[in-house]
Scaffold this motif. Structure first.
Motif, PDB file in Angstrom:
ATOM      1  N   TYR A  93       0.844  -1.186   0.000  1.00  0.00           N
ATOM      2  CA  TYR A  93       0.000   0.000   0.000  1.00  0.00           C
ATOM      3  C   TYR A  93       0.882   1.240   0.000  1.00  0.00           C
ATOM      4  CZ  TYR A  93       1.207   0.725   4.883  1.00  0.00           C
ATOM      5  OH  TYR A  93       1.907   0.943   6.038  1.00  0.00           O
ATOM      6  N   VAL A  94       0.294   2.366  -0.309  1.00  0.00           N
ATOM      7  CA  VAL A  94       0.960   3.665  -0.252  1.00  0.00           C
ATOM      8  C   VAL A  94       0.084   4.563   0.603  1.00  0.00           C
ATOM      9  CG1 VAL A  94       1.728   5.666  -1.572  1.00  0.00           C
ATOM     10  CG2 VAL A  94       1.959   3.362  -2.542  1.00  0.00           C
ATOM     11  N   GLN A  95       0.624   5.061   1.699  1.00  0.00           N
ATOM     12  CA  GLN A  95      -0.105   5.955   2.594  1.00  0.00           C
ATOM     13  C   GLN A  95       0.064   7.379   2.105  1.00  0.00           C
ATOM     14  OE1 GLN A  95      -1.787   4.785   5.361  1.00  0.00           O
ATOM     15  NE2 GLN A  95      -2.580   6.822   5.759  1.00  0.00           N
ATOM     16  N   LEU A  96      -1.023   8.011   1.717  1.00  0.00           N
ATOM     17  CA  LEU A  96      -0.948   9.380   1.215  1.00  0.00           C
ATOM     18  C   LEU A  96      -1.379  10.408   2.243  1.00  0.00           C
ATOM     19  CD1 LEU A  96      -2.301   8.776  -2.385  1.00  0.00           C
ATOM     20  CD2 LEU A  96       0.076   9.028  -1.651  1.00  0.00           C
ATOM     21  N   GLU A  97      -2.361  10.050   3.080  1.00  0.00           N
ATOM     22  CA  GLU A  97      -2.847  10.972   4.106  1.00  0.00           C
ATOM     23  C   GLU A  97      -3.285  10.157   5.315  1.00  0.00           C
ATOM     24  OE1 GLU A  97      -5.859  13.718   2.885  1.00  0.00           O
ATOM     25  OE2 GLU A  97      -4.872  14.150   0.988  1.00  0.00           O
ATOM     26  N   GLY A  98      -3.422  10.833   6.444  1.00  0.00           N
ATOM     27  CA  GLY A  98      -3.962  10.197   7.645  1.00  0.00           C
ATOM     28  C   GLY A  98      -2.957   9.304   8.359  1.00  0.00           C
ATOM     29  N   GLN A  99      -3.465   8.635   9.386  1.00  0.00           N
ATOM     30  CA  GLN A  99      -2.624   7.772  10.210  1.00  0.00           C
ATOM     31  C   GLN A  99      -2.313   6.472   9.480  1.00  0.00           C
ATOM     32  OE1 GLN A  99      -3.968   7.139  14.195  1.00  0.00           O
ATOM     33  NE2 GLN A  99      -2.560   5.449  14.539  1.00  0.00           N
TER      34      GLN A  99
END
Length: 95
Positions: free
Chosen positions: A42-48
Motif C-alpha cells: 500500500y501507499v499511505q498518502l494521508e492520515g494515520q
C-alpha cells in the motif's frame, strides 16, 4: 448494492491477532464477504498509517453489518481487542 468492508489495522499482539484472523475469515465468508485486499502493498498518502489494510466486498451494506454483529465475528473480534488498533468502516459502492 454491494458494499466494501474496509479495515485499517496496527497489530500489537501477533499471536492473539492470528486467532482473530483464523475466525474472522470464515465469519466473513459465511455472510457473503470476499476478500479483495488483505495486507498487501500500500501507499499511505494521508492520515494515520496502519500497516495492515483489508478490504472485503459484501453483497450489501446490510450483509456486511450483519456479519459484524454476528456471534461468529464477535467471537473473532474478542481476540483482536487488545491485540490491535483498528478502524473499520462499511461503504456502499455505486455498482
Amino acid at each position: 448494492m454491494p458494499a466494501l468492508w474496509i479495515a485499517h489495522v496496527t497489530v500489537t499482539d501477533p499471536e492473539a491477532y492470528g486467532k482473530y484472523a483464523e475466525l474472522a475469515g470464515p465469519a466473513i465468508a459465511k455472510h457473503g464477504g470476499q476478500f479483495i485486499a488483505r495486507g498487501e502493498r500500500y501507499v499511505q498518502l494521508e492520515g494515520q498509517e496502519r500497516p495492515r489494510n483489508v478490504v472485503a466486498k459484501f453483497p450489501s451494506i446490510e450483509a456486511a453489518e450483519a456479519c459484524y454483529h454476528s456471534p461468529e465475528y464477535q467471537e473473532a473480534l474478542s481476540h483482536a481487542r487488545g491485540a490491535s488498533e483498528r478502524e473499520l468502516l462499511i461503504v456502499e459502492t455505486t455498482g
